[in-house]
Write a protein that holds these residues in place. Structure first.
Motif, PDB file in Angstrom:
ATOM      1  N   UNK A  16       0.835  -1.202   0.000  1.00  0.00           N
ATOM      2  CA  UNK A  16       0.000   0.000   0.000  1.00  0.00           C
ATOM      3  C   UNK A  16       0.867   1.248   0.000  1.00  0.00           C
ATOM      4  N   UNK A  17       0.326   2.291  -0.575  1.00  0.00           N
ATOM      5  CA  UNK A  17       1.047   3.570  -0.530  1.00  0.00           C
ATOM      6  C   UNK A  17       0.953   4.138   0.872  1.00  0.00           C
ATOM      7  N   UNK A  18       1.637   5.241   1.075  1.00  0.00           N
ATOM      8  CA  UNK A  18       1.713   5.795   2.417  1.00  0.00           C
ATOM      9  C   UNK A  18       0.376   6.336   2.886  1.00  0.00           C
ATOM     10  N   UNK A  67       3.861  -4.164   8.140  1.00  0.00           N
ATOM     11  CA  UNK A  67       4.704  -2.984   7.905  1.00  0.00           C
ATOM     12  C   UNK A  67       6.049  -3.397   7.312  1.00  0.00           C
ATOM     13  N   UNK A 115      -3.734  -4.838  15.947  1.00  0.00           N
ATOM     14  CA  UNK A 115      -3.540  -3.458  16.397  1.00  0.00           C
ATOM     15  C   UNK A 115      -4.759  -3.065  17.217  1.00  0.00           C
ATOM     16  N   UNK A 121      -7.932  -4.568  15.079  1.00  0.00           N
ATOM     17  CA  UNK A 121      -7.693  -4.864  13.666  1.00  0.00           C
ATOM     18  C   UNK A 121      -6.707  -6.022  13.596  1.00  0.00           C
ATOM     19  N   UNK A 155       8.306   4.693  14.386  1.00  0.00           N
ATOM     20  CA  UNK A 155       7.583   4.577  13.119  1.00  0.00           C
ATOM     21  C   UNK A 155       7.049   5.963  12.758  1.00  0.00           C
ATOM     22  N   UNK A 156       7.725   6.624  11.834  1.00  0.00           N
ATOM     23  CA  UNK A 156       7.354   7.989  11.522  1.00  0.00           C
ATOM     24  C   UNK A 156       7.591   8.879  12.733  1.00  0.00           C
ATOM     25  N   UNK A 187      -2.669   5.068   1.908  1.00  0.00           N
ATOM     26  CA  UNK A 187      -3.700   4.039   1.992  1.00  0.00           C
ATOM     27  C   UNK A 187      -3.696   3.408   3.373  1.00  0.00           C
ATOM     28  N   UNK A 206      -3.709   0.380   5.951  1.00  0.00           N
ATOM     29  CA  UNK A 206      -3.016  -0.907   5.879  1.00  0.00           C
ATOM     30  C   UNK A 206      -4.021  -2.027   5.615  1.00  0.00           C
ATOM     31  N   UNK A 218       7.952  -0.713   5.476  1.00  0.00           N
ATOM     32  CA  UNK A 218       7.933   0.613   6.097  1.00  0.00           C
ATOM     33  C   UNK A 218       9.319   0.936   6.663  1.00  0.00           C
TER      34      UNK A 218
END
Lengths: 160, 199
Positions: free
Chosen positions: B4-6, B47, B140, B24, B79-80, B8, B10, B50
């Protein structure tokens, strides 16, 4: 308060959709946390590091000791007051028969002189007889406490 | 294999509300995923591509504290601009059937993961996602207000209950809060609602 942010969404690049809640830094009621930060507004990193002691345990011990001393003092005072009311001041002349003081050092020859009319030793006289008497009447009683308390002469006589 | 793109979401396979927590789930083949060398690809397979990275070397656990809550999560990843708090050593090691995952779901594990994430977020002052990696699924947890407040406001009471002097662990907090969450009106029913299919 510690600001806690929980991410609600995940993406490939990072997290998003923050939910937040506040967490208490220390337990206020107990207040005896060895690792508790002194400043409640300190950042959480400071809470994790060994913060200086706040002195709460020592203060609590001092308070407990003072409380114990106060309780002991109150009890002692109550006992002294009761004794003062019922017996009188310590240096005042006795107001009640103190017959038990005389027969102890007396010789066997002097013992019969301290027996009452019933033949019982003066030392075994029931205290109920002595308590109701007012101080003014005490010297008039037979086998009064004054001669018994000042029992020097009889003792000397018995010794001779 | 496409990723997936950033922007979208997950590709979670399923999600559901459990005691006020949005869960989830992502299923994977453990035979394939466990053979991966890289930590994120192995433990957080959703991920895989990622930029998430471990804060400490694998296997090295670091304690995190938020107030009286002291946690030792299995792994924490950057993460980010946020963090991932990952637990993967708990659980019973059983394979979870995708169609029956809710029947096999363990609420205590979920609450422990959220409490772990709370401690990490409190100490690091960064938004933290709570993740749990089972034998063949990754979860999650997105706690709602009621669940989050229940955990946050019962830390002191849980410590008293467990007679702890210094701190309370996420497992103790979870065990203390689970019956209270079940007693909250409206939340107990959420455990029995049908899961919402996703992806």
């Amino acid at each position: 308060m510690i600001h806690v942010q929980i991410a609600s969404q995940l993406t490939v690049q990072g997290v998003s959709g923050v939910r937040w809640v506040l967490v208490e830094p220390v337990d206020a009621p107990l207040g005896a946390e060895p690792g508790a930060p002194a400043d409640p507004t300190a950042p959480p990193a400071a809470a994790a590091s060994p913060a200086p002691q706040t002195g709460s345990p020592a203060a609590g011990a001092l308070q407990l000791g003072a409380l114990k001393l106060a309780a002991v003092g109150l009890g002692l005072g109550a006992a002294l007051w009761t004794a003062h009311v019922q017996v009188g001041p310590p240096d005042a002349p006795p107001t009640a028969p103190v017959a038990p003081a005389a027969p102890a050092p007396a010789t066997p020859q002097a013992l019969p002189a301290h027996q009452d009319s019933h033949g019982a030793p003066a030392g075994s006289a029931p205290p109920a007889q002595a308590r109701p008497l007012p101080p003014a009447t005490a010297p008039d009683r037979p086998a009064t406490p004054a001669p018994a308390a000042s029992g020097g002469p009889p003792r000397l006589t018995a010794s001779l | 294999m496409t990723h997936p793109s950033s922007t979208e979401p997950l590709p979670w396979h399923d999600e559901a509300d459990v005691l006020g927590v949005r869960v989830r789930v992502f299923f994977f083949d453990p035979a394939e995923v466990d053979a991966r060398a890289e930590f994120v690809a192995r433990q957080v397979p959703i991920l895989r591509q990622s930029g998430a990275r471990l804060l400490f070397p694998e296997g090295q656990r670091q304690g995190y504290r938020a107030g009286l809550l002291l946690a030792l999560p299995d792994a924490v990843l950057a993460h980010g601009d946020g963090l991932l708090c990952l637990s993967y050593k708990g659980g019973d090691g059983r394979l979870v059937e995708p169609s029956q995952w809710r029947a096999q779901f363990r609420v205590d594990v979920m609450l422990q993961c959220i409490a772990n994430a709370m401690a990490v977020a409190g100490q690091r002052q960064q938004p933290t996602a709570a993740l749990w990696r089972g034998t063949n699924l990754l979860c999650q947890f997105d706690p709602g207000v009621a669940a989050l407040e229940c955990l946050a406001t019962h830390i002191g009471a849980a410590r008293h209950y467990w007679r702890e002097l210094q701190s309370v662990s996420p497992a103790q907090l979870a065990a203390f809060c689970e019956p209270r969450l079940r007693a909250l009106p409206g939340l107990a029913d959420s455990a029995a609602s049908a899961p919402t299919a996703a992806a």
